[in-house]
Design a protein around this motif. Structure first.
Motif, PDB file in Angstrom:
ATOM      1  N   GLU A   1     -12.814   7.630   1.707  1.00  0.00           N
ATOM      2  CA  GLU A   1     -12.381   6.281   1.335  1.00  0.00           C
ATOM      3  C   GLU A   1     -13.566   5.459   0.797  1.00  0.00           C
ATOM      4  O   GLU A   1     -13.440   4.757  -0.211  1.00  0.00           O
TER       5      GLU A   1
ATOM      6  N   SER B   1      -4.599   1.894  -6.047  1.00  0.00           N
ATOM      7  CA  SER B   1      -3.946   3.092  -5.516  1.00  0.00           C
ATOM      8  C   SER B   1      -3.659   2.988  -4.017  1.00  0.00           C
ATOM      9  O   SER B   1      -3.237   3.960  -3.406  1.00  0.00           O
TER      10      SER B   1
ATOM     11  N   ALA C   1      -7.623  10.275  -2.170  1.00  0.00           N
ATOM     12  CA  ALA C   1      -7.954   9.538  -0.940  1.00  0.00           C
ATOM     13  C   ALA C   1      -6.791   8.686  -0.426  1.00  0.00           C
ATOM     14  O   ALA C   1      -6.491   8.725   0.778  1.00  0.00           O
ATOM     15  N   PRO C   2      -6.096   7.926  -1.286  1.00  0.00           N
ATOM     16  CA  PRO C   2      -5.015   7.082  -0.752  1.00  0.00           C
ATOM     17  C   PRO C   2      -3.846   7.886  -0.196  1.00  0.00           C
ATOM     18  O   PRO C   2      -3.326   7.579   0.872  1.00  0.00           O
TER      19      PRO C   2
ATOM     20  N   PRO D   1       0.814  -1.229   0.000  1.00  0.00           N
ATOM     21  CA  PRO D   1       0.000   0.000   0.000  1.00  0.00           C
ATOM     22  C   PRO D   1       0.841   1.270   0.000  1.00  0.00           C
ATOM     23  O   PRO D   1       0.458   2.269  -0.617  1.00  0.00           O
TER      24      PRO D   1
ATOM     25  N   ARG E   1       0.488   4.094  -3.163  1.00  0.00           N
ATOM     26  CA  ARG E   1       0.071   5.500  -3.005  1.00  0.00           C
ATOM     27  C   ARG E   1       0.838   6.429  -3.927  1.00  0.00           C
ATOM     28  O   ARG E   1       0.430   7.567  -4.127  1.00  0.00           O
TER      29      ARG E   1
ATOM     30  N   LYS F   1      -3.757  10.943   0.899  1.00  0.00           N
ATOM     31  CA  LYS F   1      -4.113  11.820   2.011  1.00  0.00           C
ATOM     32  C   LYS F   1      -4.030  11.088   3.347  1.00  0.00           C
ATOM     33  O   LYS F   1      -3.705  11.669   4.380  1.00  0.00           O
ATOM     34  N   GLY F   2      -4.323   9.792   3.309  1.00  0.00           N
ATOM     35  CA  GLY F   2      -4.296   9.019   4.553  1.00  0.00           C
ATOM     36  C   GLY F   2      -5.680   8.903   5.162  1.00  0.00           C
ATOM     37  O   GLY F   2      -6.525   9.777   4.982  1.00  0.00           O
ATOM     38  N   MET F   3      -5.882   7.801   5.884  1.00  0.00           N
ATOM     39  CA  MET F   3      -7.194   7.524   6.481  1.00  0.00           C
ATOM     40  C   MET F   3      -7.553   8.593   7.505  1.00  0.00           C
ATOM     41  O   MET F   3      -6.686   9.127   8.196  1.00  0.00           O
ATOM     42  N   LEU F   4      -8.818   8.877   7.619  1.00  0.00           N
ATOM     43  CA  LEU F   4      -9.404   9.756   8.636  1.00  0.00           C
ATOM     44  C   LEU F   4      -9.034  11.227   8.456  1.00  0.00           C
ATOM     45  O   LEU F   4      -9.406  12.058   9.280  1.00  0.00           O
ATOM     46  N   ARG F   5      -8.295  11.560   7.400  1.00  0.00           N
ATOM     47  CA  ARG F   5      -7.936  12.966   7.184  1.00  0.00           C
ATOM     48  C   ARG F   5      -8.779  13.532   6.054  1.00  0.00           C
ATOM     49  O   ARG F   5      -8.850  12.960   4.972  1.00  0.00           O
ATOM     50  N   ARG F   6      -9.411  14.648   6.327  1.00  0.00           N
ATOM     51  CA  ARG F   6     -10.264  15.276   5.318  1.00  0.00           C
ATOM     52  C   ARG F   6      -9.412  16.050   4.318  1.00  0.00           C
ATOM     53  O   ARG F   6      -8.318  16.495   4.645  1.00  0.00           O
TER      54      ARG F   6
END
Lengths: 237, 276
Positions: free
Chosen positions: B151, B165, A104-105, A72, A76, A107-112
């Motif tokens: 996501e 991705s 989305a990938p 992953p 990215r 930016k990272g999870m949980l970050r707007r």
């Protein structure tokens, strides 16, 4: 030689008994721009899917950006534009939403997405000439406009490796040179670009070499050699 | 008119509003990914969970929740492995869940009028504890969608490219079915296990007729879901004898019909460009 971004060694792949790819070797460095050509069914899209880790080789090794294409953290940094629209049309989706999904990938999870991200989305949409249609529903646009939106989604994250499956197919002839120049800019900025095309002439001004798949093997040739081999003795596509 | 404002009506409005908001929210992702039937299958499996709950002395909502969670994750695993292709596989799961629930309930003397409430809703008999439980389950759904919105959208738009991705597509798919299971358990008392999938789909179909983006379709769908549940409850309260689960779903169908007409007229007045 610059940093290696694509390394294929002895790659074999087939969906059945007969291999589509039979011993493919390739190394590409940062900033290289290549066109991938070959007849229908020669394995061009398959080769891209191996590079993004959607398929795994039957034999041989595939490395991108120094690691596994299924990692992953590697993925990215890879921009992938498949051929044509691959989404359900049940709900409307705006051009901006499609392109923003490309961030989305990275930016990272949980970050707007923040203001800077939305600026990048706007720039990517404008780079493919869809600035006036950014709020429109993707499914109400022509095939060429949809293809440009998909291309913008691959470009928006400024990936280090761009894998594009027929990025100019269906796009108005007048708009193609600007898109090709945009891809050249990305290569000049250090990205490795592989664009599948049935018409390598489109990329004549901007790419170093043509990769041609013939009988499961990859040939690395110049534009002149391509013309000599295929235009004088029959095109591969 | 006074019956519209008595205690059980207020409880029903609150529980109905929670489900009316959360169901279309999660439904947008299911519909876009053509997974609407997962909601139906989970509802049928939850009926078996209610029956098992009755057999072992657990409240129906917890039995339904546990079975829905296990069933939804198992369904997603089968789908991801390509073993759940086609409507026959899902039909088998529907009937297995219903039959298992019927056998277990009847064996334990639980096949009474209250089991009809599980299947078709019994919102006018809920307690404040039920209201808070439903609100909590719906809040979890809304919160998770808010946290993972970008996501979930990326996967809903194009699963293959999202995977290529670097998004954790398998984990996000499991999250989606877990949220669906929470919603099914929450909707059990509101419209019943057989009708809960209608709230996952019909408001979303209405929202899709009125919007030009995923986000606006979602907002319209939530408005449609909320309107449908409240309108359905008011009709059932005023009439006095008809089942609210049915009126809620019929109200949703009416909202969809209106949205379809309005959407078509708007499209005629403002045709979108589709130049090359």
């Amino acid at each position: 030689m610059s940093e290696l971004t694509v390394e294929l060694a002895g790659v074999r792949f087939g969906y059945g008994a007969a291999p589509i790819l039979d011993g493919v070797d390739l190394t590409l460095g940062a900033g290289e721009f290549s066109v991938l050509a070959g007849a229908n069914g020669s394995g061009k899209s398959t080769l891209l899917k191996l590079l993004v880790g959607l398929l795994r080789p039957n034999a041989g090794t595939v490395r991108v950006l120094g690691g596994s294409p299924t990692d992953p953290d590697i993925r990215r940094h890879v921009g992938y534009a498949p051929q044509g629209l691959r989404m359900a049309t049940s709900l409307p989706v705006s051009v901006t939403e499609v392109v923003a999904a490309g961030l989305a990938p990275s930016k990272g999870m949980l970050r707007r997405l923040d203001r800077k991200d939305w600026t990048r989305v706007t720039e990517a949409i404008e780079a493919v000439g869809l600035g006036d249609l950014s709020a429109e529903c993707l499914f109400e646009l022509s095939g060429g406009q949809q293809q440009r939106a998909i291309l913008a989604r691959a470009l928006v994250g400024h990936p280090r490796l761009l894998l594009l499956d027929e990025p100019t197919t269906g796009i108005d002839q007048r708009l193609r040179p600007a898109l090709v120049r945009e891809l050249r800019h990305r290569a000049d900025d250090g990205a490795t670009v592989i664009a599948v095309s049935h018409d390598p002439d489109e990329f004549h001004e901007v790419c170093e070499r043509i990769l041609v798949l013939v009988d499961g093997r990859l040939q690395r040739i110049t534009h002149e050699e391509f013309h000599h081999q295929f235009h004088e003795h029959g095109a591969p596509g | 008119m006074s019956r519209l404002f008595i205690d059980f009506a207020i409880q029903a409005y609150l529980a109905g509003a929670a489900v009316g908001i959360a169901a279309p929210l999660i439904g947008c992702f299911l519909v876009q990914r053509r997974l609407s039937l997962i909601g139906d299958a989970t509802g049928h499996l939850a009926f078996a969970g209610v029956a098992i709950g009755v057999a072992v002395g657990v409240a129906p909502i917890w039995g339904a929740l546990l079975t829905a969670l296990v069933g939804a994750v198992a369904l997603e695993w089968l789908r991801a492995k390509g073993r759940l292709a086609g409507d026959v596989s899902l039909a088998l799961i529907f009937y297995l869940g219903l039959a298992l629930g019927l056998v277990v309930l009847s064996a334990h003397g639980g096949l009474t009028a209250s089991s009809t409430g599980v299947l078709f809703g019994s919102i006018f008999t809920i307690t404040w504890l039920d209201v808070w439980t439903i609100a909590l389950l719906c809040a979890l759904v809304v919160g998770a969608v808010a946290l993972f919105y970008k996501e979930l959208v990326a996967v809903a738009l194009d699963e293959e490219t999202a995977r290529a991705s670097g998004l954790p597509v398998d984990s996000l798919n499991v999250l989606l079915v877990v949220l669906t299971a929470l919603l099914v358990a929450a909707g059990m008392r509101v419209v019943g296990l057989l009708l809960v999938a209608a709230l996952l789909v019909i408001p979303v179909a209405a929202g899709a007729r009125l919007a030009h983006s995923f986000r606006s379709a979602m907002l319209w769908a939530i408005a449609a879901g909320l309107t449908s549940t409240l309108a359905g409850l008011v009709v059932a309260l005023l009439q006095g004898t008809i089942a609210p689960g049915g009126t809620i779903v019929l109200a949703a169908a009416t909202v969809f019909a209106v949205a379809a007409v309005v959407g078509r007229r708007a499209a005629r007045r403002h045709p979108r460009s589709s130049a090359a």
